[in-house]
Design a protein around this motif. Structure first.
Motif, mmCIF file in Angstrom:
data_model
loop_
_atom_site.group_PDB
_atom_site.id
_atom_site.type_symbol
_atom_site.label_atom_id
_atom_site.label_comp_id
_atom_site.label_asym_id
_atom_site.label_seq_id
_atom_site.Cartn_x
_atom_site.Cartn_y
_atom_site.Cartn_z
ATOM 1 N N GLY A 1 -21.644 18.174 -102.563
ATOM 2 C CA GLY A 1 -20.064 17.703 -102.729
ATOM 3 C C GLY A 1 -19.651 19.132 -103.124
ATOM 4 N N ILE A 2 -18.392 18.917 -103.986
ATOM 5 C CA ILE A 2 -17.816 20.110 -104.541
ATOM 6 C C ILE A 2 -18.087 20.390 -106.041
ATOM 7 C CG2 ILE A 2 -15.467 20.980 -105.015
ATOM 8 C CD1 ILE A 2 -14.391 19.614 -102.472
ATOM 9 N N GLU A 3 -18.480 21.505 -106.463
ATOM 10 C CA GLU A 3 -18.557 21.729 -107.787
ATOM 11 C C GLU A 3 -17.381 22.498 -108.349
ATOM 12 O OE1 GLU A 3 -21.240 24.874 -110.291
ATOM 13 O OE2 GLU A 3 -22.422 23.717 -108.801
ATOM 14 N N ARG A 4 -16.767 21.995 -109.337
ATOM 15 C CA ARG A 4 -15.477 22.611 -110.088
ATOM 16 C C ARG A 4 -15.965 23.348 -111.265
ATOM 17 N NH1 ARG A 4 -12.168 18.094 -111.948
ATOM 18 N NH2 ARG A 4 -14.179 17.180 -112.502
ATOM 19 N N ARG A 5 -15.434 24.437 -111.456
ATOM 20 C CA ARG A 5 -15.552 25.421 -112.718
ATOM 21 C C ARG A 5 -14.134 25.990 -113.170
ATOM 22 N NH1 ARG A 5 -20.741 29.064 -110.877
ATOM 23 N NH2 ARG A 5 -22.124 27.484 -110.388
ATOM 24 N N CYS A 6 -14.343 26.376 -114.401
ATOM 25 C CA CYS A 6 -13.372 26.854 -115.049
ATOM 26 C C CYS A 6 -13.259 28.468 -114.864
ATOM 27 C CB CYS A 6 -13.431 26.675 -116.801
ATOM 28 S SG CYS A 6 -12.237 27.783 -117.659
ATOM 29 N N GLY A 7 -12.465 29.074 -114.559
ATOM 30 C CA GLY A 7 -12.317 30.598 -114.291
ATOM 31 C C GLY A 7 -12.556 31.380 -115.490
ATOM 32 N N GLN A 8 -11.840 31.106 -116.480
ATOM 33 C CA GLN A 8 -11.867 31.791 -117.814
ATOM 34 C C GLN A 8 -13.308 31.795 -118.465
ATOM 35 O OE1 GLN A 8 -8.922 30.661 -120.628
ATOM 36 N NE2 GLN A 8 -7.408 31.008 -119.115
ATOM 37 N N CYS A 9 -14.010 30.749 -118.203
ATOM 38 C CA CYS A 9 -15.311 30.384 -118.886
ATOM 39 C C CYS A 9 -16.150 31.027 -118.100
ATOM 40 C CB CYS A 9 -15.564 28.921 -119.044
ATOM 41 S SG CYS A 9 -14.667 28.032 -120.336
ATOM 42 N N GLU A 10 -15.895 30.973 -116.592
ATOM 43 C CA GLU A 10 -16.858 31.947 -115.691
ATOM 44 C C GLU A 10 -16.807 33.290 -115.970
ATOM 45 O OE1 GLU A 10 -19.581 31.406 -112.806
ATOM 46 O OE2 GLU A 10 -18.695 29.730 -113.885
ATOM 47 N N LYS A 11 -15.638 33.698 -116.243
ATOM 48 C CA LYS A 11 -15.551 35.268 -116.444
ATOM 49 C C LYS A 11 -16.251 35.622 -117.733
ATOM 50 C CE LYS A 11 -11.789 38.672 -116.679
ATOM 51 N NZ LYS A 11 -10.480 38.920 -116.733
ATOM 52 N N ALA A 12 -16.436 34.838 -118.638
ATOM 53 C CA ALA A 12 -16.863 34.915 -119.941
ATOM 54 C C ALA A 12 -18.388 34.864 -119.833
ATOM 55 C CB ALA A 12 -16.528 33.723 -120.848
ATOM 56 N N ARG A 13 -18.936 34.034 -118.920
ATOM 57 C CA ARG A 13 -20.320 34.136 -118.690
ATOM 58 C C ARG A 13 -20.873 35.263 -117.995
ATOM 59 N NH1 ARG A 13 -19.407 28.602 -117.976
ATOM 60 N NH2 ARG A 13 -18.957 28.634 -115.893
ATOM 61 N N ARG A 14 -20.051 35.729 -116.826
ATOM 62 C CA ARG A 14 -20.414 37.298 -116.264
ATOM 63 C C ARG A 14 -20.453 38.256 -117.417
ATOM 64 N NH1 ARG A 14 -17.154 34.863 -112.179
ATOM 65 N NH2 ARG A 14 -15.257 36.421 -112.691
ATOM 66 N N ARG A 15 -19.483 38.085 -118.018
ATOM 67 C CA ARG A 15 -19.624 39.247 -119.164
ATOM 68 C C ARG A 15 -20.549 39.324 -120.218
ATOM 69 N NH1 ARG A 15 -14.849 38.121 -121.814
ATOM 70 N NH2 ARG A 15 -13.529 39.007 -119.839
ATOM 71 N N ALA A 16 -20.994 38.053 -120.413
ATOM 72 C CA ALA A 16 -22.174 37.829 -121.534
ATOM 73 C C ALA A 16 -23.271 38.339 -120.612
ATOM 74 C CB ALA A 16 -22.151 36.681 -121.927
ATOM 75 N N ARG A 17 -23.755 37.860 -119.439
ATOM 76 C CA ARG A 17 -24.688 38.484 -118.421
ATOM 77 C C ARG A 17 -24.920 39.758 -118.419
ATOM 78 N NH1 ARG A 17 -25.835 36.791 -112.269
ATOM 79 N NH2 ARG A 17 -27.931 37.893 -112.193
ATOM 80 N N THR A 18 -23.840 40.430 -118.159
ATOM 81 C CA THR A 18 -23.680 42.032 -118.050
ATOM 82 C C THR A 18 -24.205 42.449 -119.307
ATOM 83 O OG1 THR A 18 -22.020 41.747 -116.370
ATOM 84 C CG2 THR A 18 -22.392 43.811 -117.250
ATOM 85 N N GLU A 19 -23.717 42.106 -120.315
ATOM 86 C CA GLU A 19 -24.073 42.740 -121.755
ATOM 87 C C GLU A 19 -25.410 42.396 -121.907
ATOM 88 O OE1 GLU A 19 -22.177 41.460 -125.563
ATOM 89 O OE2 GLU A 19 -20.386 42.053 -124.436
ATOM 90 N N ARG A 20 -26.093 41.315 -121.690
ATOM 91 C CA ARG A 20 -27.551 41.074 -121.604
ATOM 92 C C ARG A 20 -28.235 41.986 -120.939
ATOM 93 N NH1 ARG A 20 -25.910 35.616 -121.455
ATOM 94 N NH2 ARG A 20 -26.951 35.639 -119.230
ATOM 95 N N GLU A 21 -27.977 42.223 -119.700
ATOM 96 C CA GLU A 21 -28.658 43.188 -118.771
ATOM 97 C C GLU A 21 -28.583 44.478 -119.189
ATOM 98 O OE1 GLU A 21 -27.100 41.875 -114.949
ATOM 99 O OE2 GLU A 21 -28.028 40.265 -114.482
#
Length: 192
Positions: A152-172
């Protein structure tokens, strides 16, 4: 020995009666009461089990998963569907009857609405239906990204998605360089 009733030739079980007539005697007080002769037709059998309350018409007969069912025209059918077809008319193709009162054993046609399956499921109380009605993420941001998935369709929040990507880049970066990198002040090398 055979049953003492004149038109029955079954073997005697007790009191001079065969099993069928003995059970009728125990249940109804008479060996000839009860049985299939109690009702004239399917409609009489159906309406004998409907118990109107002030609001709903509750089914007093057999149920499966809360929905009443009755034997009609030689097959098992859901009571609310039978009553709707008798009093309102045929159920349109591609639709299901949605119980607006949320009482599964109710067969009041005023409480039933023919709707597509997707609408019926969305109105329900399953975890999927409850999640589909949510408009904001747990942090209070509006869901603004929709991703098509196999189920089906998965819905996400753009602000939280951006924060998750930022945290992942930091961890890497920490894993690569061994030191914490401040992404807010990090700059790209200037082009030559």
């Amino acid at each position: 020995m055979i049953c003492s009733l004149s038109d029955c030739d079954g073997p005697v079980r007790a009191c001079g009666l065969c099993n069928k007539h003995y059970l009728r005697l125990k249940r109804h007080g008479s060996p000839v009461a009860g049985g299939s002769e109690r009702y004239q037709d399917d409609d009489e059998r159906l309406w004998s089990q409907v118990q109107p309350t002030g609001f709903c018409w509750l089914w007093g007969g057999s149920t499966t998963q809360g929905y009443g069912y009755v034997r009609r025209d030689g097959e098992q059918k859901r009571v609310h569907r039978v009553v709707y077809e008798l009093l309102v008319g045929p159920i349109p193709d591609g639709t299901e009857l949605d119980h607006l009162c949320r009482v599964r054993s109710c067969c009041n046609p005023d409480h039933l609405e023919p709707v597509p399956r997707l609408v019926n499921n969305a109105r329900g109380e399953s975890p999927t239906a409850r999640n589909r009605r949510k408009t904001h993420c747990p942090q209070g941001h509006e869901y603004d990204i929709e991703i098509a998935r196999r189920g089906g369709i998965e819905r996400r929040c753009g602000q939280c998605e951006k924060a998750r990507r930022r945290a992942r880049t930091e961890r890497e970066a920490v894993a690569r360089h061994g030191a914490r990198v401040d992404l807010a002040t990090r700059r790209r090398p200037a082009a030559a």
